[in-house]
Design a protein around this motif. Structure first.
Motif, PDB file in Angstrom:
ATOM      1  N   ASP A  50      39.557  55.546  42.607  1.00 55.55           N
ATOM      2  CA  ASP A  50      38.109  55.603  42.807  1.00 55.55           C
ATOM      3  C   ASP A  50      37.451  54.239  42.616  1.00 55.55           C
ATOM      4  OD1 ASP A  50      38.342  58.307  43.282  1.00 55.55           O
ATOM      5  OD2 ASP A  50      37.787  58.906  41.249  1.00 55.55           O
ATOM      6  N   ALA A  51      37.984  53.455  41.660  1.00 54.56           N
ATOM      7  CA  ALA A  51      37.375  52.157  41.336  1.00 54.56           C
ATOM      8  C   ALA A  51      37.815  51.042  42.273  1.00 54.56           C
ATOM      9  CB  ALA A  51      37.720  51.770  39.898  1.00 54.56           C
ATOM     10  N   SER A  52      38.819  51.296  43.105  1.00 51.22           N
ATOM     11  CA  SER A  52      39.439  50.229  43.883  1.00 51.22           C
ATOM     12  C   SER A  52      38.480  49.544  44.856  1.00 51.22           C
ATOM     13  CB  SER A  52      40.647  50.768  44.659  1.00 51.22           C
ATOM     14  OG  SER A  52      40.243  51.762  45.592  1.00 51.22           O
ATOM     15  N   LYS A  53      37.527  50.288  45.405  1.00 51.17           N
ATOM     16  CA  LYS A  53      36.628  49.709  46.408  1.00 51.17           C
ATOM     17  C   LYS A  53      35.736  48.617  45.822  1.00 51.17           C
ATOM     18  CE  LYS A  53      36.499  53.883  49.246  1.00 51.17           C
ATOM     19  NZ  LYS A  53      35.644  54.964  49.802  1.00 51.17           N
ATOM     20  N   SER A  54      35.426  48.735  44.536  1.00 52.57           N
ATOM     21  CA  SER A  54      34.530  47.753  43.914  1.00 52.57           C
ATOM     22  C   SER A  54      35.241  46.843  42.919  1.00 52.57           C
ATOM     23  CB  SER A  54      33.376  48.478  43.204  1.00 52.57           C
ATOM     24  OG  SER A  54      33.877  49.333  42.190  1.00 52.57           O
ATOM     25  N   TRP A  55      36.569  47.007  42.766  1.00 48.84           N
ATOM     26  CA  TRP A  55      37.263  46.284  41.707  1.00 48.84           C
ATOM     27  C   TRP A  55      37.308  44.784  41.953  1.00 48.84           C
ATOM     28  CZ3 TRP A  55      38.269  48.646  37.265  1.00 48.84           C
ATOM     29  CH2 TRP A  55      38.990  47.932  36.294  1.00 48.84           C
ATOM     30  N   ALA A  56      37.537  44.377  43.189  1.00 49.49           N
ATOM     31  CA  ALA A  56      37.567  42.939  43.486  1.00 49.49           C
ATOM     32  C   ALA A  56      36.209  42.311  43.198  1.00 49.49           C
ATOM     33  CB  ALA A  56      37.965  42.713  44.943  1.00 49.49           C
ATOM     34  N   VAL A  93      48.674  45.558  38.819  1.00 51.70           N
ATOM     35  CA  VAL A  93      48.122  44.373  39.482  1.00 51.70           C
ATOM     36  C   VAL A  93      46.631  44.476  39.765  1.00 51.70           C
ATOM     37  CG1 VAL A  93      48.701  45.238  41.786  1.00 51.70           C
ATOM     38  CG2 VAL A  93      48.504  42.771  41.404  1.00 51.70           C
ATOM     39  N   ALA A  94      46.089  45.704  39.854  1.00 51.15           N
ATOM     40  CA  ALA A  94      44.669  45.898  40.205  1.00 51.15           C
ATOM     41  C   ALA A  94      44.367  45.150  41.503  1.00 51.15           C
ATOM     42  CB  ALA A  94      43.772  45.477  39.062  1.00 51.15           C
ATOM     43  N   SER A  95      43.351  44.288  41.522  1.00 56.35           N
ATOM     44  CA  SER A  95      43.047  43.558  42.758  1.00 56.35           C
ATOM     45  C   SER A  95      43.691  42.171  42.793  1.00 56.35           C
ATOM     46  CB  SER A  95      41.536  43.443  42.956  1.00 56.35           C
ATOM     47  OG  SER A  95      40.931  42.803  41.850  1.00 56.35           O
ATOM     48  N   GLY A  96      44.617  41.912  41.864  1.00 58.65           N
ATOM     49  CA  GLY A  96      45.437  40.705  41.948  1.00 58.65           C
ATOM     50  C   GLY A  96      44.931  39.488  41.200  1.00 58.65           C
ATOM     51  N   MET A 121      44.494  50.804  44.754  1.00 57.87           N
ATOM     52  CA  MET A 121      44.381  49.500  44.118  1.00 57.87           C
ATOM     53  C   MET A 121      45.423  48.527  44.684  1.00 57.87           C
ATOM     54  SD  MET A 121      42.178  48.300  41.971  1.00 57.87           S
ATOM     55  CE  MET A 121      41.624  49.393  40.666  1.00 57.87           C
ATOM     56  N   LEU A 122      46.597  49.023  45.014  1.00 59.70           N
ATOM     57  CA  LEU A 122      47.606  48.172  45.649  1.00 59.70           C
ATOM     58  C   LEU A 122      47.112  47.654  46.996  1.00 59.70           C
ATOM     59  CD1 LEU A 122      50.865  50.192  44.890  1.00 59.70           C
ATOM     60  CD2 LEU A 122      50.342  47.890  44.060  1.00 59.70           C
ATOM     61  N   ALA A 123      46.421  48.499  47.735  1.00 62.09           N
ATOM     62  CA  ALA A 123      45.866  48.058  49.011  1.00 62.09           C
ATOM     63  C   ALA A 123      44.824  46.964  48.793  1.00 62.09           C
ATOM     64  CB  ALA A 123      45.244  49.245  49.750  1.00 62.09           C
ATOM     65  N   ALA A 124      44.005  47.112  47.748  1.00 63.09           N
ATOM     66  CA  ALA A 124      43.014  46.074  47.425  1.00 63.09           C
ATOM     67  C   ALA A 124      43.697  44.776  47.021  1.00 63.09           C
ATOM     68  CB  ALA A 124      42.096  46.573  46.299  1.00 63.09           C
ATOM     69  N   ALA A 125      44.762  44.890  46.228  1.00 66.41           N
ATOM     70  CA  ALA A 125      45.507  43.696  45.822  1.00 66.41           C
ATOM     71  C   ALA A 125      46.140  43.018  47.028  1.00 66.41           C
ATOM     72  CB  ALA A 125      46.585  44.078  44.804  1.00 66.41           C
TER      73      ALA A 125
END
Length: 268
Positions: A50-56, A93-96, A121-125
């Motif tokens: 859920d958080a991946s879209k805004s994590w970066a 890794v979150a967003s790397g 999150m892997l996709a964001a990273a």
């Protein structure tokens, strides 16, 4: 997108058998302790999905990449990766941000492998790392069951992952297992600080003092231990501590559950 999905289920992971201590105190003869149950692996993966879209964007707000550079440099990780075909493992890794920080201070280009329980999150990273010219190998996996053989990596690192777990020592031993002898473990953890309390309440994490972090690394048999508080942006202050240590050359990893045992000594 180079992401390998490892087959794993929450039932195959160590059970969340403990809770996270939040507060403790005494009132007269009464001792009061407040604890929260840790999240299951599936729940935690869902939260980070859920958080991946805004994590970066959050990582840039708190300047995580910049914040990680100084302790990474102080740890000697960059020197350990010079002049060889080095392998780096970024756990959770979150967003790397941690891999991006390491890449910015290294003269050579190690091969990056990254794991996370969250597929989103892997996709964001993957997007953030590719933008920086890093073609990492990413796998959906849990830090407590790292899908690599013993003695694979020169550096194993994790940022704000261990404090989510009821049994962080299991994850630390897994990181040590996949390290080559002489390899470096680098981990950032939420420290006892005002902003750390907010993180603890929001995410159900441990807050780790410098003394506790050092003790954990000693208990699993690591040497050359160091630490440094990390100053985050956006008013968070020194909300985290970076710890690092080296895997001794004369140690052997017996199994995923038995820990680290010096050569010539029986496992306890």
């Amino acid at each position: 997108m180079t992401i390998d999905e490892q087959k794993w289920t929450t039932s195959s992971l160590p059970a969340a058998s403990a809770s996270i201590p939040i507060a403790r105190g005494c009132i007269g003869s009464w001792e009061i302790a407040l604890r929260r149950r840790t999240r299951t692996a599936g729940d935690l993966a869902g939260l980070y999905d859920d958080a991946s879209k805004s994590w970066a964007r959050m990582s840039r707000r708190f300047r995580l990449e910049t914040a990680y550079r100084e302790p990474l440099f102080a740890s000697g990780v960059a020197e350990a990766l010079v002049g060889q075909e080095a392998l780096v493992l970024d756990c959770g890794v979150a967003s790397g941000s941690l891999s991006l920080a390491l890449a910015s201070i290294t003269t050579d280009s190690p091969e990056y492998h990254c794991i996370d329980t969250s597929g989103a999150m892997l996709a964001a990273a993957d997007a953030e790392l590719r933008r920086a010219g890093i073609a990492a190998r990413l796998q959906q996996s849990d830090i407590r069951t790292i899908p690599y053989p013993d003695r694979t990596f020169d550096v194993a690192m994790a940022a704000h992952v261990l404090e989510h777990l009821a049994e962080p020592d299991v994850a630390l031993r897994e990181m040590v297992r996949v390290l080559k002898p002489g390899g470096i473990l680098f981990a950032c953890m939420t420290r006892r600080f005002v902003f750390g309390t907010f993180v603890q309440l929001r995410w159900r994490t441990w807050m780790v003092s410098e003394r506790q972090g050092i003790a954990r690394l000693r208990e699993i048999g690591l040497d050359d231990i160091g630490f440094q508080p990390i100053g985050l942006g956006f008013g968070a202050g020194q909300a985290s501590t970076a710890f690092w240590a080296r895997k001794p050359v004369g140690t052997v990893r017996l199994s995923r559950t038995e820990g680290i045992t010096p050569r010539g000594e029986p496992a306890r």
